[in-house]
Design an enzyme around this catalytic site. Structure first.
Site, PDB file in Angstrom:
ATOM      1  N   GLU A  44       0.824  -1.218   0.000  1.00 45.88           N
ATOM      2  CA  GLU A  44       0.000   0.000   0.000  1.00 45.88           C
ATOM      3  C   GLU A  44       0.854   1.262   0.000  1.00 45.88           C
ATOM      4  O   GLU A  44       0.420   2.311  -0.454  1.00 45.88           O
ATOM      5  CB  GLU A  44      -0.931   0.018   1.230  1.00 45.88           C
ATOM      6  CG  GLU A  44      -2.339  -0.411   0.901  1.00 45.88           C
ATOM      7  CD  GLU A  44      -3.340  -0.212   2.043  1.00 45.88           C
ATOM      8  OE1 GLU A  44      -2.957   0.175   3.157  1.00 45.88           O
ATOM      9  OE2 GLU A  44      -4.530  -0.471   1.797  1.00 45.88           O
TER      10      GLU A  44
ATOM     11  N   HIS B  69       8.413 -26.911  -1.178  1.00 50.13           N
ATOM     12  CA  HIS B  69       7.859 -28.096  -1.834  1.00 50.13           C
ATOM     13  C   HIS B  69       6.655 -27.748  -2.694  1.00 50.13           C
ATOM     14  O   HIS B  69       5.940 -28.625  -3.146  1.00 50.13           O
ATOM     15  CB  HIS B  69       7.496 -29.141  -0.778  1.00 50.13           C
ATOM     16  CG  HIS B  69       8.692 -29.591  -0.009  1.00 50.13           C
ATOM     17  ND1 HIS B  69       9.444 -30.681  -0.363  1.00 50.13           N
ATOM     18  CD2 HIS B  69       9.316 -29.046   1.065  1.00 50.13           C
ATOM     19  CE1 HIS B  69      10.462 -30.801   0.480  1.00 50.13           C
ATOM     20  NE2 HIS B  69      10.403 -29.816   1.348  1.00 50.13           N
TER      21      HIS B  69
ATOM     22  N   LYS C 289     -13.967   0.143  -3.822  1.00 45.84           N
ATOM     23  CA  LYS C 289     -15.082   0.531  -2.955  1.00 45.84           C
ATOM     24  C   LYS C 289     -16.155   1.231  -3.771  1.00 45.84           C
ATOM     25  O   LYS C 289     -17.348   0.948  -3.636  1.00 45.84           O
ATOM     26  CB  LYS C 289     -14.593   1.491  -1.860  1.00 45.84           C
ATOM     27  CG  LYS C 289     -13.685   0.875  -0.844  1.00 45.84           C
ATOM     28  CD  LYS C 289     -13.393   1.884   0.257  1.00 45.84           C
ATOM     29  CE  LYS C 289     -12.259   1.434   1.140  1.00 45.84           C
ATOM     30  NZ  LYS C 289     -11.760   2.495   2.007  1.00 45.84           N
TER      31      LYS C 289
HETATM   32  O1  PA5 Z   1      -3.187   1.564   5.904  1.00 45.37           O
HETATM   33  C1  PA5 Z   1      -4.331   1.986   5.863  1.00 45.37           C
HETATM   34  O2  PA5 Z   1      -4.614   3.157   6.167  1.00 45.37           O
HETATM   35  C2  PA5 Z   1      -5.498   1.101   5.474  1.00 45.37           C
HETATM   36  O3  PA5 Z   1      -5.095  -0.111   4.990  1.00 45.37           O
HETATM   37  C3  PA5 Z   1      -6.413   0.891   6.661  1.00 45.37           C
HETATM   38  O4  PA5 Z   1      -5.693   0.283   7.708  1.00 45.37           O
HETATM   39  C4  PA5 Z   1      -7.629   0.024   6.354  1.00 45.37           C
HETATM   40  O5  PA5 Z   1      -8.225   0.416   5.164  1.00 45.37           O
HETATM   41  C5  PA5 Z   1      -8.651   0.130   7.489  1.00 45.37           C
HETATM   42  O6  PA5 Z   1      -9.054   1.466   7.652  1.00 45.37           O
HETATM   43  P1  PA5 Z   1      -9.832   1.973   8.924  1.00 45.37           P
HETATM   44  O7  PA5 Z   1      -8.948   1.777  10.110  1.00 45.37           O
HETATM   45  O8  PA5 Z   1     -10.103   3.414   8.660  1.00 45.37           O
HETATM   46  O9  PA5 Z   1     -11.094   1.165   9.033  1.00 45.37           O
END
Ligand code: PA5
Length: 436
Positions: free
Chosen positions: A284, A305, A419
């Site tokens: 990310e 394996h 989303k």
């Molecule tokens: O790194 C990030 O910001 C995202 O991956 C969030 O952790 C994830 O989308 C969850 O978001 P939230 O804590 O707002 O529910």
């Protein structure tokens, strides 16, 4: 041995001194901007020096609630997705026993990390005869998966416990904004704050990870002590003396040479969710603007394996990061057998952990000879302190690596696309910013 050692001996055929030196100035510049709070995305640099802060008050209040939860429940459900649960599961799985649960502490269960109806239904069935506490964790407070799971579990708790449900729900969210915060205020849930300047995937060392890990009986002070030691050890802006930056630069040099996939490989099955946390952190943070190293992970020797054939002999576009903890609690010796039909007597008196370590060396040599650049990250011991150290090491390396490739390590614009399509298909009314 050092707390964490990065070994690049097998990279000499792939990375020259000159390749590294090219990055020296860029590393210094990114480092000074990061620490001065002037780099791109600087609003989310709160994790950078957090372990140096005095967190005694916070730790005391986490400790108090954790004790209460331990004495009043046998199941503790963490509701969250991505950075709101992966770090917790990574550390907890790495340190909990492989079999059975430690009955002294509540069983930690997860919800809201998928949209499986079967999972949630079966979870509800499983907790029916157990005392339950819930920790709903969402920075935004609006993420669909945990929001759905919380709606279902909240209604279950209210029906089962009546007024007492509010006492059994703990919220970890933003300090001011979001639906979850509003609900917590209205219902009087106890709550913890995710600092404004720390994003999900960099948040495991905040109450996001600390509360569930404390409930699980882990030593969160040792986890933070490890992170603090890493923060101090990784303060240098010099490429040679900062191991996180050496790792970041090695990744970038290899990427520029066409090694576009990084395989994180470790030798202890309990580290599977550490892999998942690492994949989110790097994926990310770096995968944007149509570029970035693809983070993948394997668990050895199991996966030797299955996917081992490809690694040894398939397309040469991957490099491997071998993660190894030298000292793992519990070990098994190989017994003597007078018949020796299986031919294993040559291993008598050796332990499986010793053999595992040797298999790591063998794997590194074989893959390297097969044309895979291999680097090794070695830690002295698998415990809270070393995991805290490693977590901070990876976060700092990741931020540097993203800066070196010219992207903001702290946003995730691509996550919105799925989303929006899903909301469209579900017929959700999405208000534009002016209408809100
Ligand atoms: O790194 C990030 O910001 C995202 O991956 C969030 O952790 C994830 O989308 C969850 O978001 P939230 O804590 O707002 O529910």
């Amino acid at each position: 041995m050092d707390i964490l050692k990065i070994n690049t001996d097998l990279l000499s055929n792939y990375i020259s001194t000159n390749d590294k030196n090219i990055y020296k100035d860029a590393v210094r510049s990114a480092h000074s901007k990061m620490h001065a709070g002037t780099s791109v995305g600087a609003d989310y640099l709160g994790w950078l020096e957090l372990p140096l802060d005095d967190q005694d008050l916070l730790l005391d209040s986490i400790g108090k609630i954790a004790n209460e939860i331990q004495s009043r429940s046998s199941v503790f459900i963490v509701i969250g997705v991505g950075g709101s649960y992966l770090g917790t599961k990574a550390v907890h799985d790495a340190l909990k026993p492989y079999f059975g649960s430690d009955s002294v502490y509540p069983e930690i269960m997860y919800a809201g990390q998928n949209m499986s109806g079967a999972y949630l239904k079966q979870l509800l069935r499983y907790i029916e005869d157990k005392e339950v506490f819930i920790n709903v964790i969402s920075k935004s407070g609006t993420t669909t998966e945990p929001a759905i799971a919380f709606r279902v579990l909240r209604s279950y708790m209210e029906e089962r416990y009546g007024e007492e449900a509010n006492d059994r729900i703990v919220v970890t969210t933003d300090s001011e904004k979001g639906a979850l915060k509003e609900l917590a205020n209205e219902k009087g849930y106890r709550s913890f704050v995710i600092p404004d300047d720390i994003g999900g995937r960099y948040s495991v060392l905040t109450p996001v990870g600390l509360l569930p890990l404390a409930v699980a009986g882990l030593d969160i002070r040792a986890l933070l002590a490890g992170a603090k030691q890493a923060t101090l050890d990784l303060l240098e802006d010099d490429l040679e003396s900062n191991s996180a930056y050496r790792y970041a630069v090695a990744r970038q040099v290899l990427y520029a040479k066409g090694y576009t996939i990084e395989l994180l490989a470790s030798f202890e099955p309990s580290l599977k969710y550490l892999h998942e946390w690492w994949k989110q952190l790097f994926g990310e943070s770096e995968g944007k603007g149509l570029q970035g190293i693809f983070p993948a992970a394997v668990s050895f020797s199991t996966d030797l394996h299955s996917i081992g054939q490809y690694i040894q002999d398939g397309r040469r576009d991957l490099f491997e990061t071998l993660l190894h903890f030298n000292d793992v609690e519990d070990d098994q010796q190989i017994p003597y057998d007078s018949d020796d039909r299986d031919g294993l007597n040559y291993l008598v008196d050796r332990t499986l952990n010793e053999i595992n370590a040797i298999s790591k060396e063998g794997t590194a040599l074989a893959h390297s000879e097969g044309g895979v650049p291999v680097l090794k990250i070695e830690l002295a011991k698998l415990d809270e302190f070393h995991l805290g150290y490693l977590i901070y090491f990876f976060m700092k390396a990741c931020a540097m690596s993203a800066y070196l490739s010219g992207v903001n390590p702290f946003d995730q614009p691509g996550v919105e696309a799925y989303k929006n399509k899903m909301f469209e298909l579900l017929g959700k009314l999405v208000l534009s910013e002016q209408e809100v």
